[in-house]
Write an enzyme that holds these catalytic residues in place. Structure first.
Site, PDB file in Angstrom:
ATOM      1  N   GLU A 184       0.808  -1.221   0.000  1.00 19.95           N
ATOM      2  CA  GLU A 184       0.000   0.000   0.000  1.00 19.95           C
ATOM      3  C   GLU A 184       0.841   1.271   0.000  1.00 19.95           C
ATOM      4  OE1 GLU A 184      -3.080   0.275  -0.432  1.00 19.95           O
ATOM      5  OE2 GLU A 184      -3.970  -1.667   0.046  1.00 19.95           O
ATOM      6  N   GLU A 224       6.869 -22.071   7.838  1.00 19.45           N
ATOM      7  CA  GLU A 224       7.295 -21.145   8.883  1.00 19.45           C
ATOM      8  C   GLU A 224       8.301 -21.773   9.842  1.00 19.45           C
ATOM      9  OE1 GLU A 224       4.279 -21.280  12.593  1.00 19.45           O
ATOM     10  OE2 GLU A 224       3.379 -20.523  10.734  1.00 19.45           O
TER      11      GLU A 224
END
Length: 308
Positions: free
Chosen positions: A87, A118
């Site tokens: 963004e 992960e």
């Protein structure tokens, strides 16, 4: 650090006593319960305000010196980091490399669950090496439960390279400790759906990243008042926003604002400077460069020079 086998004792994994009858609630009761619990996400961010302010200050300092900001995470935490980074270019016209998101599993993990990835600390270390992290950079590790090896590996590698490290977790330090320059704990408590940290923990994390990135951009001079004067004019919606900013701050008609915007190279900040000072595009561009893109200080400098 908490052993992987002990994760069930983490705050984010505990059972919420307020939702023990979750499967028996009607739809309105479900919404009311979520509304009540979500307030704790806001409260958690408020409780971490000192550490968050420190993160803004230190990150802005490094970026002023030419550094970059990286978010590192897995699953929901990783996706939130990538979202916030993505963004920044349209909102603040920053180059894509200035704020980057690193997620375990890469781009594919954005749309498909890859939570098994992960557990590889070495992958986190490799991600830091691949991006040539230096002492000018800031690396934010995001892990709701605090134990994600991918994040730990990345932060440890970043610290060894001299980068500022920021640790964001939703468990208290007593449960999971980590040696980072800034330690932000968002204690949202047990989730309505036990262990589903995309809920309150995710909400608190999103709020925190909103504040961090926007606060840093304010410090970098990307904002004038509360207007995004570095907005990238890349589509009609953003052009309308740019014209609205120009009209509000100058009193110009839409047609005149449009002419000014085009004459400035579609850069709202430069358009405002040109309008307020009478400088040409090249002169305004040089003045902004002298003041590291800060419109307010550029305008004040011009006025002071005119008075002397």
């Amino acid at each position: 650090m908490t052993n992987l086998q002990e994760r069930g004792h983490l705050l984010t994994e505990q059972v919420n006593p307020n939702s023990l009858n979750l499967d028996q609630l009607n739809s309105l009761e479900l919404v009311e319960l979520f509304n009540s619990e979500d307030q704790k996400a806001v409260e958690a961010v408020v409780a971490a305000k000192i550490q968050l302010a420190q993160a803004i200050e230190r990150t802005a300092e490094r970026l002023h010196q030419g550094g970059r900001l990286f978010y590192v995470g897995a699953g929901t935490s990783g996706r939130l980091g990538v979202l916030d980074a993505a963004e920044c270019p349209p909102t603040f016209c920053t180059p894509p490399e200035l704020v980057q998101g690193i997620i375990a599993g890469g781009a594919g993990a954005l749309v498909r669950s890859s939570e098994d990835l992960e557990d590889r600390a070495e992958d986190g270390e490799a991600a830091i090496a691949q991006r040539h992290i230096t002492q000018l950079d800031v690396v934010v590790g995001i892990t709701a439960g605090g134990t994600t090896p991918f994040v730990h590996g990345a932060l440890n590698a970043a610290r060894q390279r001299g980068a500022i490290t920021i640790f964001i977790a939703c468990v208290p330090e007593a449960q999971v400790s980590f040696d980072a320059d800034i330690d932000i704990r968002l204690l949202t408590g047990p989730e309505i759906l036990a262990g589903s940290t995309r809920l309150k923990a995710g909400t608190a994390t999103k709020l925190t990243l909103n504040i961090l990135s926007t606060g840093v951009m304010v410090k970098l001079g990307k904002v004038y008042g509360n207007r995004m004067v570095d907005v990238a004019v890349t589509n009609q919606k953003l052009r309308d926003r740019a014209l609205g900013i120009l009209q509000d701050l100058t009193g110009l008609s839409r047609e005149a604002a449009g002419f000014l915007l085009e004459h400035s190279g579609k850069w709202v900040k430069l358009a405002l400077l040109m309008h307020w000072t009478g400088l040409t595009k090249d002169e305004g561009d040089r003045l902004l460069s002298e003041h590291k893109g800060n419109l307010r200080t550029a305008v004040e400098s011009y006025k002071n020079n005119k008075q002397t």
